[in-house]
Design a protein around this motif. Structure first.
Motif, PDB file in Angstrom:
ATOM      1  N   PRO A 194       0.831  -1.214   0.000  1.00  0.00           N
ATOM      2  CA  PRO A 194       0.000   0.000   0.000  1.00  0.00           C
ATOM      3  C   PRO A 194       0.865   1.263   0.000  1.00  0.00           C
ATOM      4  CG  PRO A 194      -0.749  -1.553   1.673  1.00  0.00           C
ATOM      5  CD  PRO A 194       0.593  -2.037   1.208  1.00  0.00           C
ATOM      6  N   THR A 195       0.383   2.296  -0.674  1.00  0.00           N
ATOM      7  CA  THR A 195       1.067   3.584  -0.744  1.00  0.00           C
ATOM      8  C   THR A 195       0.104   4.687  -0.320  1.00  0.00           C
ATOM      9  OG1 THR A 195       0.397   3.982  -3.030  1.00  0.00           O
ATOM     10  CG2 THR A 195       2.435   2.720  -2.699  1.00  0.00           C
ATOM     11  N   ALA A 196       0.568   5.924  -0.396  1.00  0.00           N
ATOM     12  CA  ALA A 196      -0.308   7.053  -0.084  1.00  0.00           C
ATOM     13  C   ALA A 196      -1.526   7.064  -0.999  1.00  0.00           C
ATOM     14  CB  ALA A 196       0.471   8.361  -0.213  1.00  0.00           C
ATOM     15  N   ALA A 197      -1.339   6.672  -2.261  1.00  0.00           N
ATOM     16  CA  ALA A 197      -2.469   6.606  -3.196  1.00  0.00           C
ATOM     17  C   ALA A 197      -3.489   5.560  -2.756  1.00  0.00           C
ATOM     18  CB  ALA A 197      -1.962   6.302  -4.602  1.00  0.00           C
ATOM     19  N   SER A 198      -3.035   4.517  -2.077  1.00  0.00           N
ATOM     20  CA  SER A 198      -3.951   3.501  -1.548  1.00  0.00           C
ATOM     21  C   SER A 198      -4.837   4.102  -0.461  1.00  0.00           C
ATOM     22  CB  SER A 198      -3.168   2.312  -0.992  1.00  0.00           C
ATOM     23  OG  SER A 198      -2.274   1.792  -1.947  1.00  0.00           O
ATOM     24  N   ASP A 199      -4.262   4.959   0.363  1.00  0.00           N
ATOM     25  CA  ASP A 199      -5.054   5.647   1.381  1.00  0.00           C
ATOM     26  C   ASP A 199      -6.117   6.537   0.738  1.00  0.00           C
ATOM     27  OD1 ASP A 199      -3.711   4.510   3.478  1.00  0.00           O
ATOM     28  OD2 ASP A 199      -2.558   6.299   4.022  1.00  0.00           O
ATOM     29  N   VAL A 200      -5.752   7.186  -0.375  1.00  0.00           N
ATOM     30  CA  VAL A 200      -6.719   8.040  -1.076  1.00  0.00           C
ATOM     31  C   VAL A 200      -7.916   7.213  -1.531  1.00  0.00           C
ATOM     32  CG1 VAL A 200      -7.105   9.456  -3.134  1.00  0.00           C
ATOM     33  CG2 VAL A 200      -5.003   9.746  -1.801  1.00  0.00           C
ATOM     34  N   PHE A 201      -7.639   6.047  -2.123  1.00  0.00           N
ATOM     35  CA  PHE A 201      -8.724   5.175  -2.572  1.00  0.00           C
ATOM     36  C   PHE A 201      -9.587   4.743  -1.385  1.00  0.00           C
ATOM     37  CE2 PHE A 201     -10.985   1.416  -3.712  1.00  0.00           C
ATOM     38  CZ  PHE A 201     -11.221   1.492  -5.082  1.00  0.00           C
ATOM     39  N   SER A 202      -8.945   4.314  -0.309  1.00  0.00           N
ATOM     40  CA  SER A 202      -9.695   3.807   0.841  1.00  0.00           C
ATOM     41  C   SER A 202     -10.549   4.897   1.480  1.00  0.00           C
ATOM     42  CB  SER A 202      -8.737   3.216   1.878  1.00  0.00           C
ATOM     43  OG  SER A 202      -8.093   2.074   1.350  1.00  0.00           O
ATOM     44  N   LEU A 203     -10.036   6.132   1.534  1.00  0.00           N
ATOM     45  CA  LEU A 203     -10.856   7.222   2.047  1.00  0.00           C
ATOM     46  C   LEU A 203     -12.039   7.470   1.112  1.00  0.00           C
ATOM     47  CD1 LEU A 203     -11.380   9.416   4.133  1.00  0.00           C
ATOM     48  CD2 LEU A 203      -9.925  10.948   2.788  1.00  0.00           C
ATOM     49  N   GLY A 204     -11.792   7.402  -0.199  1.00  0.00           N
ATOM     50  CA  GLY A 204     -12.887   7.541  -1.149  1.00  0.00           C
ATOM     51  C   GLY A 204     -13.948   6.473  -0.950  1.00  0.00           C
ATOM     52  N   ALA A 205     -13.507   5.226  -0.731  1.00  0.00           N
ATOM     53  CA  ALA A 205     -14.450   4.133  -0.496  1.00  0.00           C
ATOM     54  C   ALA A 205     -15.212   4.340   0.807  1.00  0.00           C
ATOM     55  CB  ALA A 205     -13.695   2.801  -0.468  1.00  0.00           C
ATOM     56  N   THR A 206     -14.549   4.889   1.800  1.00  0.00           N
ATOM     57  CA  THR A 206     -15.201   5.176   3.087  1.00  0.00           C
ATOM     58  C   THR A 206     -16.282   6.241   2.927  1.00  0.00           C
ATOM     59  OG1 THR A 206     -13.262   4.546   4.390  1.00  0.00           O
ATOM     60  CG2 THR A 206     -14.798   6.099   5.401  1.00  0.00           C
ATOM     61  N   LEU A 207     -15.944   7.337   2.232  1.00  0.00           N
ATOM     62  CA  LEU A 207     -16.916   8.402   2.016  1.00  0.00           C
ATOM     63  C   LEU A 207     -18.062   7.915   1.137  1.00  0.00           C
ATOM     64  CD1 LEU A 207     -14.529  11.465   1.498  1.00  0.00           C
ATOM     65  CD2 LEU A 207     -15.515  10.559   3.620  1.00  0.00           C
ATOM     66  N   TYR A 208     -17.742   7.070   0.156  1.00  0.00           N
ATOM     67  CA  TYR A 208     -18.766   6.453  -0.688  1.00  0.00           C
ATOM     68  C   TYR A 208     -19.776   5.715   0.186  1.00  0.00           C
ATOM     69  CZ  TYR A 208     -20.650   3.230  -4.291  1.00  0.00           C
ATOM     70  OH  TYR A 208     -21.472   2.501  -5.124  1.00  0.00           O
ATOM     71  N   ALA A 209     -19.287   4.926   1.121  1.00  0.00           N
ATOM     72  CA  ALA A 209     -20.169   4.094   1.951  1.00  0.00           C
ATOM     73  C   ALA A 209     -21.102   4.944   2.801  1.00  0.00           C
ATOM     74  CB  ALA A 209     -19.331   3.173   2.838  1.00  0.00           C
ATOM     75  N   ILE A 210     -20.612   6.058   3.344  1.00  0.00           N
ATOM     76  CA  ILE A 210     -21.468   6.824   4.258  1.00  0.00           C
ATOM     77  C   ILE A 210     -22.392   7.792   3.520  1.00  0.00           C
ATOM     78  CG2 ILE A 210     -19.919   6.574   6.216  1.00  0.00           C
ATOM     79  CD1 ILE A 210     -18.930   9.384   5.738  1.00  0.00           C
ATOM     80  N   VAL A 211     -22.052   8.164   2.280  1.00  0.00           N
ATOM     81  CA  VAL A 211     -22.963   9.031   1.533  1.00  0.00           C
ATOM     82  C   VAL A 211     -23.984   8.208   0.745  1.00  0.00           C
ATOM     83  CG1 VAL A 211     -21.693   9.270  -0.664  1.00  0.00           C
ATOM     84  CG2 VAL A 211     -23.044  11.196   0.223  1.00  0.00           C
ATOM     85  N   GLU A 212     -23.602   6.974   0.364  1.00  0.00           N
ATOM     86  CA  GLU A 212     -24.509   6.108  -0.387  1.00  0.00           C
ATOM     87  C   GLU A 212     -25.313   5.181   0.513  1.00  0.00           C
ATOM     88  OE1 GLU A 212     -24.967   5.767  -3.961  1.00  0.00           O
ATOM     89  OE2 GLU A 212     -24.122   7.787  -3.774  1.00  0.00           O
ATOM     90  N   GLY A 213     -24.786   4.912   1.716  1.00  0.00           N
ATOM     91  CA  GLY A 213     -25.464   3.984   2.611  1.00  0.00           C
ATOM     92  C   GLY A 213     -25.225   2.531   2.247  1.00  0.00           C
ATOM     93  N   ARG A 214     -24.225   2.261   1.425  1.00  0.00           N
ATOM     94  CA  ARG A 214     -23.880   0.889   1.026  1.00  0.00           C
ATOM     95  C   ARG A 214     -22.390   0.843   0.696  1.00  0.00           C
ATOM     96  NH1 ARG A 214     -23.778   1.004  -4.685  1.00  0.00           N
ATOM     97  NH2 ARG A 214     -24.737   2.904  -5.517  1.00  0.00           N
TER      98      ARG A 214
END
Length: 456
Positions: A194-214
């Protein structure tokens, strides 16, 4: 550590009070630091099953090393690691205690959150992660369970690089996955480092989950199916993200090099956290206030001109006043010229306008990032300020701080000036300084034009 360990003393100073959390990677206790008389959170890591004695020893050393690395990060939006203690040969993390709920708990209770609220939470987390990346730290386990929401709405990220430190690979020795793959970047799911770019993706996936509810890869409980979907980067485009949609798309690109840097993410989320109508209203108020100031200055100038003409034989210019920077040494990155302090109009007794609040909030947010948020902080300086300070000196100035706090909250003292009292330790020397920031608004973005300081 089980429930029978309540009230046990660790490392001669941490008294366990009660268990407040835990999972596959460790147990978290509320504890009392008897030496400093403060409440802390104590976490004992749990090693993966099936490790040999040599592997277990390596994992313990690696855990302690990464914990010390995480302890270097001091940021308002990151849970601080105070200490790494030894408990019967097992590393124990002593951390800041924040009365809070995890973002995972909030999502379970409330479902999908509004985009503006998600942007605010994401901006906090991204700011801390940007500071971590600037310090050479990759989190590697960004997910809703590792973002805590305090009672005042502040979001703090926790577990920097710890959850994955107890095992070399992404999969455990038994072949089962260490944690959920629901927020993994494709490269991490494929077993790559994992790199810093991996953290960017994971944060995006986290925000996706809480704004989409899935979850982005689906709500299946089949961990291997999620892992395969993550490795391929397959997810349903967001439907409820509104203004977050474009940013989430860039953050969750399959190719790491196509994702924005975390500092860019933090800056964009900060803008998205304020609705566009409010931004336009604030800008309109700012320009109206500026116009009023210019008009007032013109009237005052005309009056002074008339007075000067009538008193030409007796009037003389005031003696030049030395600036505070010339009177004493300061740790400020830059000094405003003497005329800037003398030109500051006296504070008015009228209530602050929306523009005033905007400037003050900007300074609050700027100092909240420091001393670790230099990547984003540098973008808050005007081009002239950047040229005057120099990037290397800016990084060295903030990087030399071992303690930093705002002792007196930012308050506006002029149309474009905000003052604060800062208390910090820099290169082993304690300072308490009054800082006056001069600000400007360019294309709707507030920037710092100068920073003068004096002993407080």
């Amino acid at each position: 550590m089980g429930t029978d360990h309540e009230r046990r003393l660790i490392a001669g100073r941490y008294r366990l009070e009660r268990r407040i959390g835990g999972g596959a990677m460790g147990v978290v206790w509320l504890a009392d630091d008897e030496l400093l008389d403060r409440t802390v959170a104590v976490k004992q890591l749990v090693l993966a099953a099936g490790l040999s004695e040599k592997e277990a020893e390596q994992a313990r050393k690696r855990s302690a090393r990464e914990a010390r690395l995480a302890a270097r990060l001091q940021h308002r939006y990151a849970i601080t690691v105070f200490d790494v203690a030894d408990d019967d040969g097992m590393p124990v993390l002593v951390m800041e205690y924040l009365p809070s709920q995890s973002l995972a708990e909030v999502r379970a209770a409330r479902g999908a959150l509004p985009p503006a609220e998600v942007a605010r939470i994401g901006a906090h987390a991204a700011s801390a992660l940007a500071a971590a990346h600037a310090a050479g730290i990759v989190h590697r386990d960004v997910k809703p369970g590792n973002i805590l929401l305090g009672e005042d709405g502040t979001a703090k990220i926790t577990d920097f690089g710890i959850s994955h430190a107890a095992d070399d690979g992404t999969l455990t020795g038994s072949g089962s996955f260490a944690g959920t793959p629901a927020f993994l970047s494709p490269e991490a799911a494929r077993g790559e480092k994992p790199t810093a770019a991996s953290d960017v993706f994971s944060l995006g996936a986290t925000l996706y989950a809480i704004v989409e509810g899935r979850f982005p890869y689906g709500d299946t409980e089949n961990q291997m199916a999620l892992l395969y979907a993550a490795a391929a980067g397959r997810f349903t485009p967001p439907q409820q993200a509104g203004p977050l949609t474009g940013l989430l798309d860039r953050m969750m690109r399959l190719t790491p090099s196509e994702r924005p840097a975390m500092a860019e993410v933090a800056a964009e989320l900060e803008k998205l956290a304020v609705p566009a109508t409010e931004r336009r209203r604030n800008r309109a108020v700012l320009w109206s206030s500026a116009a009023a100031v210019v008009l007032a200055a013109a009237v005052v100038g005309a009056v002074l001109l008339l007075n000067n003409r009538s008193d030409a034989q007796t009037a003389s210019p005031p003696a030049p006043q030395p600036s505070s920077a010339a009177r004493q040494p300061t740790a400020s990155p830059t000094h405003a010229p003497a005329s800037s302090s003398s030109a500051t109009p006296p504070p008015t007794s009228s209530a602050p306008s929306a523009g005033t609040v905007d400037y003050v909030q900007f300074v609050r947010d700027y100092y909240a990032m420091m001393p670790g948020g230099t990547t984003v902080g540098w973008t808050k300086l005007s081009p002239a300020m950047q040229q005057n300070v120099g990037h290397a000196y800016y990084l060295r100035y903030w990087g030399g701080m071992s303690k930093f706090e705002v002792a007196v909250a930012p308050h506006q003292t002029g149309p474009t000036t905000v003052e604060s009292v800062l208390d910090f330790v820099q290169d082993g020397i304690h300072y308490r300084e009054l800082h006056r920031l001069t600000l400007s608004t360019v294309n709707g973005q507030i920037l710092i034009d100068s920073d003068s300081s004096s002993n407080a």
